[in-house]
Design a protein around this motif. Structure first.
Motif, PDB file in Angstrom:
ATOM      1  N   PHE A   1       0.808  -1.219   0.000  1.00 24.70           N
ATOM      2  CA  PHE A   1       0.000   0.000   0.000  1.00 24.70           C
ATOM      3  C   PHE A   1       0.843   1.271   0.000  1.00 24.70           C
ATOM      4  O   PHE A   1       0.422   2.291   0.531  1.00 24.70           O
ATOM      5  N   ALA A   2       2.007   1.235  -0.619  1.00 21.38           N
ATOM      6  CA  ALA A   2       2.908   2.383  -0.527  1.00 21.38           C
ATOM      7  C   ALA A   2       2.242   3.681  -0.959  1.00 21.38           C
ATOM      8  O   ALA A   2       2.443   4.733  -0.363  1.00 21.38           O
ATOM      9  N   GLY A   3       1.432   3.637  -2.010  1.00 14.38           N
ATOM     10  CA  GLY A   3       0.797   4.846  -2.515  1.00 14.38           C
ATOM     11  C   GLY A   3      -0.275   5.414  -1.602  1.00 14.38           C
ATOM     12  O   GLY A   3      -0.584   6.606  -1.657  1.00 14.38           O
ATOM     13  N   MET A   4      -0.847   4.592  -0.732  1.00 19.05           N
ATOM     14  CA  MET A   4      -1.917   5.036   0.163  1.00 19.05           C
ATOM     15  C   MET A   4      -1.376   5.781   1.384  1.00 19.05           C
ATOM     16  O   MET A   4      -2.102   6.529   2.031  1.00 19.05           O
ATOM     17  N   ARG A   5      -0.123   5.558   1.734  1.00 21.85           N
ATOM     18  CA  ARG A   5       0.481   6.178   2.918  1.00 21.85           C
ATOM     19  C   ARG A   5      -0.363   5.903   4.160  1.00 21.85           C
ATOM     20  O   ARG A   5      -0.714   6.807   4.922  1.00 21.85           O
ATOM     21  N   LEU A   6      -0.689   4.648   4.371  1.00 21.30           N
ATOM     22  CA  LEU A   6      -1.594   4.269   5.446  1.00 21.30           C
ATOM     23  C   LEU A   6      -0.855   3.487   6.526  1.00 21.30           C
ATOM     24  O   LEU A   6      -0.165   2.514   6.245  1.00 21.30           O
TER      25      LEU A   6
ATOM     26  N   PHE B   1      -4.285  15.265   7.312  1.00 19.60           N
ATOM     27  CA  PHE B   1      -4.509  14.320   6.224  1.00 19.60           C
ATOM     28  C   PHE B   1      -5.153  13.042   6.767  1.00 19.60           C
ATOM     29  O   PHE B   1      -4.535  11.986   6.812  1.00 19.60           O
ATOM     30  N   PRO B   2      -6.409  13.129   7.204  1.00 22.35           N
ATOM     31  CA  PRO B   2      -7.077  11.940   7.741  1.00 22.35           C
ATOM     32  C   PRO B   2      -7.265  10.887   6.648  1.00 22.35           C
ATOM     33  O   PRO B   2      -7.265  11.184   5.461  1.00 22.35           O
ATOM     34  N   VAL B   3      -7.429   9.640   7.077  1.00 19.54           N
ATOM     35  CA  VAL B   3      -7.593   8.533   6.139  1.00 19.54           C
ATOM     36  C   VAL B   3      -8.963   8.632   5.470  1.00 19.54           C
ATOM     37  O   VAL B   3      -9.999   8.628   6.143  1.00 19.54           O
ATOM     38  N   ASP B   4      -8.975   8.726   4.134  1.00 16.03           N
ATOM     39  CA  ASP B   4     -10.246   8.900   3.437  1.00 16.03           C
ATOM     40  C   ASP B   4     -10.964   7.562   3.263  1.00 16.03           C
ATOM     41  O   ASP B   4     -10.438   6.498   3.579  1.00 16.03           O
ATOM     42  N   ASN B   5     -12.178   7.636   2.722  1.00 11.46           N
ATOM     43  CA  ASN B   5     -13.027   6.449   2.603  1.00 11.46           C
ATOM     44  C   ASN B   5     -12.439   5.420   1.645  1.00 11.46           C
ATOM     45  O   ASN B   5     -12.559   4.205   1.867  1.00 11.46           O
ATOM     46  N   VAL B   6     -11.797   5.891   0.580  1.00  8.90           N
ATOM     47  CA  VAL B   6     -11.193   4.956  -0.382  1.00  8.90           C
ATOM     48  C   VAL B   6     -10.084   4.146   0.277  1.00  8.90           C
ATOM     49  O   VAL B   6     -10.017   2.913   0.139  1.00  8.90           O
ATOM     50  N   ALA B   7      -9.218   4.841   1.025  1.00 10.27           N
ATOM     51  CA  ALA B   7      -8.117   4.152   1.705  1.00 10.27           C
ATOM     52  C   ALA B   7      -8.652   3.179   2.754  1.00 10.27           C
ATOM     53  O   ALA B   7      -8.142   2.061   2.892  1.00 10.27           O
ATOM     54  N   GLN B   8      -9.677   3.592   3.492  1.00  9.65           N
ATOM     55  CA  GLN B   8     -10.248   2.713   4.506  1.00  9.65           C
ATOM     56  C   GLN B   8     -10.855   1.457   3.870  1.00  9.65           C
ATOM     57  O   GLN B   8     -10.658   0.340   4.362  1.00  9.65           O
ATOM     58  N   THR B   9     -11.581   1.629   2.777  1.00  8.71           N
ATOM     59  CA  THR B   9     -12.216   0.496   2.111  1.00  8.71           C
ATOM     60  C   THR B   9     -11.171  -0.479   1.575  1.00  8.71           C
ATOM     61  O   THR B   9     -11.295  -1.700   1.733  1.00  8.71           O
ATOM     62  N   ALA B  10     -10.133   0.061   0.954  1.00 11.33           N
ATOM     63  CA  ALA B  10      -9.069  -0.791   0.417  1.00 11.33           C
ATOM     64  C   ALA B  10      -8.314  -1.503   1.544  1.00 11.33           C
ATOM     65  O   ALA B  10      -7.953  -2.680   1.418  1.00 11.33           O
ATOM     66  N   ALA B  11      -8.089  -0.791   2.635  1.00 15.12           N
ATOM     67  CA  ALA B  11      -7.375  -1.392   3.758  1.00 15.12           C
ATOM     68  C   ALA B  11      -8.161  -2.543   4.372  1.00 15.12           C
ATOM     69  O   ALA B  11      -7.597  -3.599   4.697  1.00 15.12           O
ATOM     70  N   ILE B  12      -9.452  -2.350   4.539  1.00 17.46           N
ATOM     71  CA  ILE B  12     -10.306  -3.413   5.083  1.00 17.46           C
ATOM     72  C   ILE B  12     -10.268  -4.631   4.176  1.00 17.46           C
ATOM     73  O   ILE B  12     -10.173  -5.775   4.635  1.00 17.46           O
TER      74      ILE B  12
END
Length: 231
Positions: free
Chosen positions: A95-100, A123-134
């Motif tokens: 997930f390098a591009g997500m910076r999560l 820079f809070p974690v947006d919905n796209v990053a959260q969905t992909a992370a889950i």
């Protein structure tokens, strides 16, 4: 912040780190496995540090590369209330591009993070990053296998380097840190770059003759072996 240089063998100077922490009653933070060396302390060694470090200051271990052969300190949380473990999706979860990233710690420390985070986190974690992370967390077996393949290639590449006269620090990460007698790090970097592959070189005194090489696919590593066999 007091920076403690690595020892001559490129390992962490844990004695000096503890000495300074107790002298100034300060926190400790380090990456384990470390970057750019790839060296990792065992869980037992980290516990020994925790026993000697200030108990009223956070003790932070960055485990970004842990899934490639390190020993996680998460089991120590039950015994050390000041331990904070920082992890990321960037490495073993691709997930390098997500910076999560995320923190693992005791509830009291997590609450302190939540209390303070909005005052400096723009820079809070947006919905796209959260969905992909889950989704990635639900595919653990895939990423475990991917990490295993990286480790397999790392060990194969390390064997190749050693057989060809390179000095390699045993790595517990997704990269190797290596040098060859008679060659400057910048010279190695430029030669490999000229042949179409980018690796990393640091001009920092003490490691200026090393290059850091991230592990890729078997095809990519075979191409790099061919290039480096001429050095």
């Amino acid at each position: 912040m007091d920076l403690v240089p690595l020892k001559d063998d490129w390992t962490l100077d844990t004695e000096k780190m503890l000495e300074d922490a107790n002298k100034f009653n300060s926190s400790i933070i380090f990456a384990n496995p470390n970057a750019p060396t790839g060296i990792s302390l065992s869980r037992k060694e980290v516990a020994a540090m925790l026993d000697q470090a200030p108990k009223d200051r956070v003790f932070i271990v960055d485990e970004a590369y842990c899934d490639f052969g390190g020993e996680s300190c998460i089991p120590l949380l039950k015994d050390y209330k000041n331990l904070v473990i920082v992890r990321t999706f960037s490495k073993s979860l691709s997930f390098a591009g997500m910076r999560l990233g995320y923190v693992v710690a005791n509830p009291e420390l997590i609450q302190a993070v939540f209390t303070a985070k909005n005052s400096f986190n723009h820079f809070p974690v947006d919905n796209v990053a959260q969905t992909a992370a889950i989704a990635s967390c639900k595919a653990v077996s895939y990423y475990v296998e991917a990490s295993r393949k990286v480790v397999e290639q790392r060990e194969s590449f390390t064997d190749f380097l050693k057989k060809n006269g390179w000095f390699v620090i045993d790595s517990r990460t997704n990269f190797v840190f290596t040098k060859k007698q008679g060659l400057a790090g910048e010279e190695i970097y430029q030669y490999v770059k000229k042949n179409g592959i980018l690796i990393r070189h640091f001009s920092t005194p003490g490691i200026e003759d090393f290059v850091r090489i991230t592990i890729g696919t078997p095809e990519q590593m075979n191409a790099l072996k061919e290039i480096m066999s001429h050095l």
